[in-house]
Design an enzyme around this catalytic site. Structure first.
Site, PDB file in Angstrom:
ATOM      1  N   PRO A  10       0.985  -1.061  -0.223  1.00 35.16           N
ATOM      2  CA  PRO A  10      -0.320   0.492  -0.758  1.00 35.16           C
ATOM      3  C   PRO A  10       1.226   1.417  -0.193  1.00 35.16           C
ATOM      4  O   PRO A  10       1.609   1.077   0.316  1.00 35.16           O
ATOM      5  CB  PRO A  10      -0.823  -0.398   1.680  1.00 35.16           C
ATOM      6  CG  PRO A  10       0.025  -1.169   2.146  1.00 35.16           C
ATOM      7  CD  PRO A  10       0.640  -1.988   1.194  1.00 35.16           C
ATOM      8  N   ASN A  11       0.343   2.184  -1.027  1.00 31.12           N
ATOM      9  CA  ASN A  11       1.079   3.289  -0.823  1.00 31.12           C
ATOM     10  C   ASN A  11       2.282   3.959  -1.543  1.00 31.12           C
ATOM     11  O   ASN A  11       2.095   5.313  -1.811  1.00 31.12           O
ATOM     12  CB  ASN A  11       0.956   3.897   0.524  1.00 31.12           C
ATOM     13  CG  ASN A  11       0.045   4.667   1.488  1.00 31.12           C
ATOM     14  OD1 ASN A  11      -1.242   5.063   1.311  1.00 31.12           O
ATOM     15  ND2 ASN A  11      -0.838   3.699   2.442  1.00 31.12           N
ATOM     16  N   ARG A  18       5.436  10.972  -2.795  1.00 29.21           N
ATOM     17  CA  ARG A  18       5.551  11.065  -1.567  1.00 29.21           C
ATOM     18  C   ARG A  18       6.274  11.138  -0.550  1.00 29.21           C
ATOM     19  O   ARG A  18       7.044  10.403  -0.619  1.00 29.21           O
ATOM     20  CB  ARG A  18       4.447   9.419  -1.085  1.00 29.21           C
ATOM     21  CG  ARG A  18       4.691   8.714   0.141  1.00 29.21           C
ATOM     22  CD  ARG A  18       4.113   7.378  -0.034  1.00 29.21           C
ATOM     23  NE  ARG A  18       4.017   6.835   0.981  1.00 29.21           N
ATOM     24  CZ  ARG A  18       4.245   5.638   2.093  1.00 29.21           C
ATOM     25  NH1 ARG A  18       4.378   5.123   1.296  1.00 29.21           N
ATOM     26  NH2 ARG A  18       3.744   5.692   2.764  1.00 29.21           N
ATOM     27  N   ASN A  73       8.075  -5.665  -1.254  1.00 25.81           N
ATOM     28  CA  ASN A  73       7.911  -4.291  -0.039  1.00 25.81           C
ATOM     29  C   ASN A  73       6.365  -4.529   0.447  1.00 25.81           C
ATOM     30  O   ASN A  73       5.443  -3.412  -0.369  1.00 25.81           O
ATOM     31  CB  ASN A  73       8.351  -3.025  -0.615  1.00 25.81           C
ATOM     32  CG  ASN A  73       8.051  -2.030   0.585  1.00 25.81           C
ATOM     33  OD1 ASN A  73       7.765  -2.460   1.726  1.00 25.81           O
ATOM     34  ND2 ASN A  73       8.596  -0.719   0.320  1.00 25.81           N
ATOM     35  N   ALA A  76       3.328  -0.211   4.949  1.00 22.27           N
ATOM     36  CA  ALA A  76       2.584  -0.256   6.556  1.00 22.27           C
ATOM     37  C   ALA A  76       2.387  -2.204   6.874  1.00 22.27           C
ATOM     38  O   ALA A  76       2.482  -2.467   8.492  1.00 22.27           O
ATOM     39  CB  ALA A  76       1.539   0.210   6.397  1.00 22.27           C
ATOM     40  N   HIS A  79       4.356  -4.636   9.195  1.00 21.67           N
ATOM     41  CA  HIS A  79       3.824  -4.513  10.680  1.00 21.67           C
ATOM     42  C   HIS A  79       3.264  -5.148  11.562  1.00 21.67           C
ATOM     43  O   HIS A  79       3.073  -4.559  12.727  1.00 21.67           O
ATOM     44  CB  HIS A  79       4.342  -2.766  11.054  1.00 21.67           C
ATOM     45  CG  HIS A  79       5.268  -2.520  10.629  1.00 21.67           C
ATOM     46  ND1 HIS A  79       6.393  -2.464   9.890  1.00 21.67           N
ATOM     47  CD2 HIS A  79       4.941  -0.842   9.980  1.00 21.67           C
ATOM     48  CE1 HIS A  79       7.042  -1.488   9.755  1.00 21.67           C
ATOM     49  NE2 HIS A  79       5.954  -0.809   9.198  1.00 21.67           N
ATOM     50  N   ASP A  86       1.665 -15.100   7.173  1.00 23.95           N
ATOM     51  CA  ASP A  86       1.124 -17.078   6.749  1.00 23.95           C
ATOM     52  C   ASP A  86       0.906 -16.998   5.403  1.00 23.95           C
ATOM     53  O   ASP A  86       1.305 -18.112   4.901  1.00 23.95           O
ATOM     54  CB  ASP A  86      -0.704 -17.031   7.275  1.00 23.95           C
ATOM     55  CG  ASP A  86      -0.592 -16.761   8.460  1.00 23.95           C
ATOM     56  OD1 ASP A  86       0.657 -17.158   9.110  1.00 23.95           O
ATOM     57  OD2 ASP A  86      -1.433 -17.566   9.879  1.00 23.95           O
ATOM     58  N   GLU A  97      12.149  -9.649   1.895  1.00 25.22           N
ATOM     59  CA  GLU A  97      11.580  -8.266   1.781  1.00 25.22           C
ATOM     60  C   GLU A  97      12.549  -6.914   2.106  1.00 25.22           C
ATOM     61  O   GLU A  97      13.210  -7.143   2.717  1.00 25.22           O
ATOM     62  CB  GLU A  97      11.116  -7.998   3.740  1.00 25.22           C
ATOM     63  CG  GLU A  97      10.319  -6.893   4.274  1.00 25.22           C
ATOM     64  CD  GLU A  97       9.483  -7.296   5.210  1.00 25.22           C
ATOM     65  OE1 GLU A  97       9.234  -8.493   6.165  1.00 25.22           O
ATOM     66  OE2 GLU A  97      10.256  -6.556   6.385  1.00 25.22           O
ATOM     67  N   HIS A  99      13.375  -2.565   2.474  1.00 27.11           N
ATOM     68  CA  HIS A  99      11.775  -1.646   2.199  1.00 27.11           C
ATOM     69  C   HIS A  99      12.858  -0.351   2.246  1.00 27.11           C
ATOM     70  O   HIS A  99      14.587  -0.040   2.084  1.00 27.11           O
ATOM     71  CB  HIS A  99      11.823  -1.438   4.160  1.00 27.11           C
ATOM     72  CG  HIS A  99      11.492  -2.105   4.549  1.00 27.11           C
ATOM     73  ND1 HIS A  99      10.194  -2.145   4.717  1.00 27.11           N
ATOM     74  CD2 HIS A  99      11.475  -3.421   5.141  1.00 27.11           C
ATOM     75  CE1 HIS A  99       9.191  -2.662   5.358  1.00 27.11           C
ATOM     76  NE2 HIS A  99      10.049  -3.565   5.802  1.00 27.11           N
ATOM     77  N   LEU A 100      12.593   0.842   1.148  1.00 31.46           N
ATOM     78  CA  LEU A 100      13.136   1.941   1.064  1.00 31.46           C
ATOM     79  C   LEU A 100      14.076   2.825   2.643  1.00 31.46           C
ATOM     80  O   LEU A 100      14.781   3.125   2.240  1.00 31.46           O
ATOM     81  CB  LEU A 100      12.400   2.723   0.697  1.00 31.46           C
ATOM     82  CG  LEU A 100      11.660   2.292  -1.121  1.00 31.46           C
ATOM     83  CD1 LEU A 100       9.924   2.681  -1.092  1.00 31.46           C
ATOM     84  CD2 LEU A 100      11.911   3.316  -2.485  1.00 31.46           C
ATOM     85  N   SER A 101      12.673   3.182   2.962  1.00 34.86           N
ATOM     86  CA  SER A 101      13.788   3.647   4.836  1.00 34.86           C
ATOM     87  C   SER A 101      14.241   2.844   5.337  1.00 34.86           C
ATOM     88  O   SER A 101      14.189   1.365   5.011  1.00 34.86           O
ATOM     89  CB  SER A 101      12.143   4.520   4.825  1.00 34.86           C
ATOM     90  OG  SER A 101      11.331   3.528   5.822  1.00 34.86           O
ATOM     91  N   ARG A 110       7.347   1.036  13.491  1.00 30.53           N
ATOM     92  CA  ARG A 110       7.540   0.718  12.542  1.00 30.53           C
ATOM     93  C   ARG A 110       9.624  -0.883  13.013  1.00 30.53           C
ATOM     94  O   ARG A 110      10.002  -1.302  11.783  1.00 30.53           O
ATOM     95  CB  ARG A 110       8.439   1.682  11.262  1.00 30.53           C
ATOM     96  CG  ARG A 110       7.202   2.664  10.960  1.00 30.53           C
ATOM     97  CD  ARG A 110       7.904   3.267  10.101  1.00 30.53           C
ATOM     98  NE  ARG A 110       6.805   4.621   9.985  1.00 30.53           N
ATOM     99  CZ  ARG A 110       5.761   4.749   8.957  1.00 30.53           C
ATOM    100  NH1 ARG A 110       5.109   4.099   8.147  1.00 30.53           N
ATOM    101  NH2 ARG A 110       5.930   5.341   9.206  1.00 30.53           N
TER     102      ARG A 110
HETATM  103  C1  DQA Z   1       8.106   0.855   3.944  1.00 29.59           C
HETATM  104  C2  DQA Z   1       8.346   1.134   5.203  1.00 29.59           C
HETATM  105  C3  DQA Z   1       6.459   0.986   5.925  1.00 29.59           C
HETATM  106  O1  DQA Z   1       6.825   1.544   7.648  1.00 29.59           O
HETATM  107  C4  DQA Z   1       5.751   1.514   5.459  1.00 29.59           C
HETATM  108  O2  DQA Z   1       4.444   2.139   6.175  1.00 29.59           O
HETATM  109  C5  DQA Z   1       5.560   2.112   3.735  1.00 29.59           C
HETATM  110  C6  DQA Z   1       7.065   2.465   3.276  1.00 29.59           C
HETATM  111  C7  DQA Z   1       9.429   1.507   3.324  1.00 29.59           C
HETATM  112  O3  DQA Z   1       9.847   1.286   2.262  1.00 29.59           O
HETATM  113  O4  DQA Z   1      10.571   2.406   3.771  1.00 29.59           O
HETATM  114  O5  DQA Z   1       4.781   1.987   3.014  1.00 29.59           O
HETATM  115  O6  DQA Z   1       7.757  -0.464   3.416  1.00 29.59           O
END
Ligand code: DQA
Length: 148
Positions: A10-11, A18, A73, A76, A79, A86, A97, A99-101, A110
């Protein structure tokens, strides 16, 4: 030929617009193109983004039929989605897995991933390059663990 499913949660469709100070300027389309370019000529990369947990789970289930590896990725959902965890555990397709951040340097909620324990590993904090590093790690893992 190695077949990889890349899933964006998501997002992540908003990347490039963003919270750029956290997630950078690269769009999802650019990231997907970089992954295609980085993959070997015989590798197949399919990419998919959804904002919906159940849709992501359906895609994970489908991966069981065709994919050798999953690069994800989960946004959210990382978390708190036991359902995605599952699904990953259930298909037994090696998963990385990403994550950008750097999730560990951000808000406390997080710091925990409920999905990472069923993954081969986690890459976090390298911006869009986290995906590239994740792909490299996944391909190397698959090459080493391929049935002789
Ligand atoms: C994220 C980190 C997550 O905590 C956050 O909700 C995201 C992006 C990342 O790629 O850093 O949507 O997965």
């Amino acid at each position: 030929m190695t077949k990889i499913l890349v899933l964006h949660g998501p997002n992540l469709n908003l990347l490039g617009m963003r919270e750029r100070t956290i997630y950078g300027h690269a769009t999802l389309e650019t990231i997907d193109q970089e992954l295609m370019a980085a993959a070997g000529a015989e590798d197949e990369i399919r990419t998919f983004q959804s904002n919906h947990e159940g849709v992501l789970i359906d895609e994970i289930h489908r991966a069981r039929e065709w994919a050798d590896g999953l690069l994800m990725n989960p946004g959210a959902f990382t978390h708190y989605s036991y359902a995605i965890r599952d699904a990953v555990a259930g298909i037994a397709v090696p998963t990385v897995e990403v994550h950008l951040s750097n999730v560990h340097s951000r808000e406390e909620f997080r710091h925990r991933s409920v999905i990472a324990p069923v993954c081969v590993g986690q890459i976090s904090g390298f911006g869009w390059r986290s995906y590239l590093l994740g792909l490299q790690g996944l391909l190397a893992y698959l090459a080493e663990n391929r049935a002789e």
